[in-house]
Design an enzyme around this catalytic site. Structure first.
Site, mmCIF file in Angstrom:
data_model
loop_
_atom_site.group_PDB
_atom_site.id
_atom_site.type_symbol
_atom_site.label_atom_id
_atom_site.label_comp_id
_atom_site.label_asym_id
_atom_site.label_seq_id
_atom_site.Cartn_x
_atom_site.Cartn_y
_atom_site.Cartn_z
ATOM 1 C CE LYS A 51 109.420 41.255 97.032
ATOM 2 N NZ LYS A 51 110.547 41.598 96.598
ATOM 3 C CD GLN A 95 113.672 40.473 94.477
ATOM 4 O OE1 GLN A 95 112.534 41.007 94.617
ATOM 5 N NE2 GLN A 95 114.379 40.190 95.672
ATOM 6 C CG ASP A 118 112.545 47.824 97.420
ATOM 7 O OD1 ASP A 118 111.937 47.223 98.615
ATOM 8 O OD2 ASP A 118 113.577 47.103 97.052
#
Ligand code: NDP
Length: 293
Positions: A51, A95, A118
């Site tokens: 990412k 994450q 997200d």
């Protein structure tokens, strides 16, 4: 059989990001993404590195925050507060999975919904359910839908069976595909570990989505002739023939089903490519929304 590869579709998304960038840059803005990694999980580290690398490649501002697995809940929340207040950061991704002693729900709820690229904050999940376009949809399901749209696969009126009901994938994809937008208007069935007669349910699918988390779990029995198969699964299995000793496979037994499909996504090289692309797209959109473009 048509192979639906992620890379060319992800490139289309990146081209859109770059065009949007140009406009933002001209107005003096640079989209910024912060990715928070807690602990040393190798798969998580690899995702975060990918990412970060993609952000830099696109010319975005990227901040990688690595914290030890021993971090306390209060310290992690304070980090989120700092990022929420940072005007150079438009998107925040923590994450997952987090170490077991941390409260994941509380961490997600702490992220400013306007920076929750997200798409897992309750506000954004609510907007997804309400089909409010100002929200952010979770990246993997949004990527699956985009793959179908870009591949010219009609979803309206089709029977879609999604195997897996996680918020991250199955449940959110069900909301997207039953929605009234592009890539929606499908008749959606969501199957899970308590579903009876999974093979027969799955065979009813014009479009079958596998998000189970079990390597090559769905085989020829689960796929009707002419179906489209989207394999979200990413599983590492032992393979002595590889130098690394392992390889990635999906939740679908590709070799067993590919020939009977109208179209199918490979693993690797399928949905996985789209997840990062949609994250970048959400971050650029978060920046546009913040600056009112
Ligand atoms: P979860 O473990 O959170 O969810 C798995 C789902 O599968 C659950 O709903 C579970 O049912 C269901 N399930 C488990 N066993 C069976 C079974 N025997 N029959 C039917 N359903 C079953 O996984 P995720 O949704 O997070 O991920 C799914 C897959 O997608 C994984 O392989 C993961 O690695 C991959 N993934 C890939 C991404 C990408 O970028 N390509 C991103 C995210 C995930 P129940 O709810 O009843 O337990």
């Amino acid at each position: 059989m048509k192979l639906i590869e992620g890379a060319p579709i992800a490139e289309t998304v990146y081209r859109e990001c770059l065009a949007s960038f140009a406009e933002l840059k001209a107005a003096g803005h640079l989209p910024g993404l912060a990715v928070v990694l807690v602990g040393e999980d190798p798969a998580s580290k690899a995702y975060v590195a990918a990412k970060d690398a993609k952000c830099r490649e696109l010319g975005m501002h990227s901040v990688k925050i690595e914290k030890p697995a021993s971090i306390s809940q209060a310290e992690l929340l304070a980090e989120i507060d700092r990022l929420n207040a940072d005007p150079a950061i438009h998107g925040i991704l923590v994450q997952m999975p987090l170490p077991a002693h941390l409260d994941t729900d509380e961490v997600i709820r702490r992220i400013d919904p306007a920076k929750d690229v997200d798409g897992l904050h309750p506000v954004n999940l609510g907007k997804l359910a309400m089909e409010d376009p100002s929200g952010f949809a979770p990246c993997t399901p949004a990527g699956c839908q985009r793959m179908l749209v870009e591949s010219g696969i009609e979803t309206a009126g089709k029977n879609v069976v999604i195997v897996g009901r996680s918020l991250l994938v199955g449940k959110s994809l069900a909301l997207l595909m039953m929605g009234k937008g592009r890539g929606g208007n499908a008749t959606v069935t969501v199957a899970h570990s308590r579903t009876r007669g999974l093979a027969s349910v799955a065979r009813g699918a014009d479009i079958l989505v596998a998000a189970v988390g079990i390597p090559r779990y769905l085989g020829a029995d689960h796929v009707r002739e002419g179906a489209v198969v989207i394999d979200v699964g990413i599983n590492r299995i032992a393979d002595a023939s590889r130098k690394s000793g392992s390889r990635l496979v999906g939740d679908v037994d590709f070799d067993a089903v590919a020939e009977r499909c109208e179209a199918i996504t490979p693993v690797p090289g399928g949905v996985g490519k789209m997840t990062i692309a949609m994250l970048m797209a959400n971050t650029v959109r978060a920046c546009r929304m913040r600056v009112g473009l």
